[in-house]
Design a protein around this motif. Structure first.
Motif, mmCIF file in Angstrom:
data_model
loop_
_atom_site.group_PDB
_atom_site.id
_atom_site.type_symbol
_atom_site.label_atom_id
_atom_site.label_comp_id
_atom_site.label_asym_id
_atom_site.label_seq_id
_atom_site.Cartn_x
_atom_site.Cartn_y
_atom_site.Cartn_z
ATOM 1 N N UNK A 108 -2.825 15.866 48.800
ATOM 2 C CA UNK A 108 -2.269 15.346 47.549
ATOM 3 C C UNK A 108 -2.920 14.032 47.142
ATOM 4 N N UNK A 109 -3.744 13.484 48.013
ATOM 5 C CA UNK A 109 -4.346 12.176 47.728
ATOM 6 C C UNK A 109 -5.868 12.269 47.673
ATOM 7 N N UNK A 110 -6.525 11.765 48.714
ATOM 8 C CA UNK A 110 -7.976 11.612 48.669
ATOM 9 C C UNK A 110 -8.734 12.881 49.026
ATOM 10 N N UNK A 111 -8.215 13.641 49.983
ATOM 11 C CA UNK A 111 -8.958 14.802 50.485
ATOM 12 C C UNK A 111 -8.024 15.813 51.120
ATOM 13 N N UNK A 112 -8.543 17.017 51.367
ATOM 14 C CA UNK A 112 -7.813 18.016 52.128
ATOM 15 C C UNK A 112 -7.684 17.559 53.582
ATOM 16 N N UNK A 113 -6.614 18.007 54.230
ATOM 17 C CA UNK A 113 -6.457 17.720 55.655
ATOM 18 C C UNK A 113 -7.601 18.336 56.455
ATOM 19 N N UNK A 114 -8.060 19.505 56.051
ATOM 20 C CA UNK A 114 -9.160 20.173 56.754
ATOM 21 C C UNK A 114 -10.452 19.367 56.679
ATOM 22 N N UNK A 115 -10.672 18.683 55.557
ATOM 23 C CA UNK A 115 -11.877 17.853 55.400
ATOM 24 C C UNK A 115 -11.810 16.646 56.331
ATOM 25 N N UNK A 116 -10.652 15.986 56.385
ATOM 26 C CA UNK A 116 -10.489 14.845 57.290
ATOM 27 C C UNK A 116 -10.642 15.286 58.744
ATOM 28 N N UNK A 117 -10.118 16.449 59.088
ATOM 29 C CA UNK A 117 -10.265 16.979 60.449
ATOM 30 C C UNK A 117 -11.731 17.196 60.787
ATOM 31 N N UNK A 118 -12.504 17.723 59.837
ATOM 32 C CA UNK A 118 -13.939 17.946 60.061
ATOM 33 C C UNK A 118 -14.679 16.623 60.228
#
Length: 308
Positions: A108-118
């Motif tokens: 909902x903010x800066x990025x997908x959770x999956x992107x941060x995980x990567x």
């Protein structure tokens, strides 16, 4: 592209340049400088990712040996003092579990959770090979597991990020409706893939984690060091500026949520707190380290922010 995002990143898609970018940042957490894990864990004590000591042999005690290394069992059995000898550990296997299931493909903010995980997985992988460790991974899309055995040098991180980009893009284009109910299959794969003495890092929002998974975590912990990295989004804890009524889905069920209601936002926050308490209790009881990262800031901003 948001100025807070890492170069090459749009917060939704993944590309190779985006994950290769973290290679140049791994040097900041190499010994004898600060440890990545002491950075993300704040005041919590944590062993440094990388070098350790392996048991080599037992021999009769000699003058000058460290008395703390005396093997009391052998000493009692033989009637003569014996001491344990250790050698510096070399290529330590680092195995990453990266969750790309349906709930991770949200932000909902800066990025997908999956992107941060990567991003986190990439940084850990490049740091590991810089310390001469082997890197492997299990990438879990919710209905498919990709297993990558630990490899040395650049082979491990490159294989991981190539598969991350390929799988992430494919499920964005064609998301599957079928998914597993929990993380059971992924944890079974971890127990099968990890050599004894591995460093295991589980990166997930843990929304699929169930009590039944705890036995597999315990089995994994008996021979390895295990770290949990929870990826969360502010909306999951009821933090949002939106005050309307919106239809939301967790890919299993759909409902209307009134975000203008403080009671509803508090209920959302309470559910998130219960999940965090469960993970923290699990970590404490099994001797795991626990870290939480949020999609509202880039990974490097969160790491640098904890350095202040």
């Amino acid at each position: 592209m948001d100025k807070q995002l890492s170069p090459y990143s749009d917060g939704v898609n993944l590309c190779l340049d985006e994950l290769l970018y973290f290679k140049q940042h791994a040097i900041h957490w190499l010994p004898p400088a600060k440890s990545l894990w002491s950075q993300v864990l704040g005041q919590h004590q944590s062993k440094r990712l990388g070098r350790g000591m392996d048991f080599a042999e037992v021999r009769q005690y000699q003058a000058g040996d460290d008395v703390r290394s005396i093997d009391w069992r052998v000493t009692a059995r033989t009637g003569k003092p014996h001491t344990k000898l250790f050698t510096e550990e070399r290529e330590k296997p680092i195995v990453l579990y990266i969750d790309l299931s349906a709930s991770m493909r949200f932000g909902s903010k800066l990025m997908f959770k999956s992107v941060l995980a990567a991003h986190m997985a990439s940084l850990i992988a490049w740091l590991s090979v810089a310390q001469k460790d082997r890197v492997g991974a299990i990438i879990d899309t919710g209905n498919q597991l990709t297993e990558l055995k630990p490899s040395s040098r650049n082979q491990g991180p490159l294989a991981m990020i190539q598969n991350l980009v390929k799988l992430h893009q494919s499920i964005l284009v064609d998301p599957a409706d079928i998914h597993s109910n929990d993380m059971d299959e992924g944890f079974h794969a971890l127990n099968r893939l990890c050599p004894k003495g591995s460093e295991v890092v589980i990166i997930s929002d843990f929304l699929r984690f169930s009590e039944q998974n705890q036995l597999l975590i315990s089995r994994l912990r008996s021979h390895n060091q295990v770290r949990l990295v929870q990826i969360s989004d502010p909306l999951e804890s009821g933090i949002t500026d939106y005050r309307g009524v919106e239809q939301v889905s967790d890919k299993r069920s759909t409902m209307w949520v009134d975000f203008s209601s403080r009671k509803v936002r508090n209920q959302i926050a309470a559910a998130f707190e219960r999940k965090q308490h469960q993970l923290k209790s699990l970590s404490h009881s099994h001797g795991l380290s626990f870290t939480c990262l949020s999609t509202q800031k880039s990974l490097l901003q969160q790491l640098s922010g904890r350095d202040q």
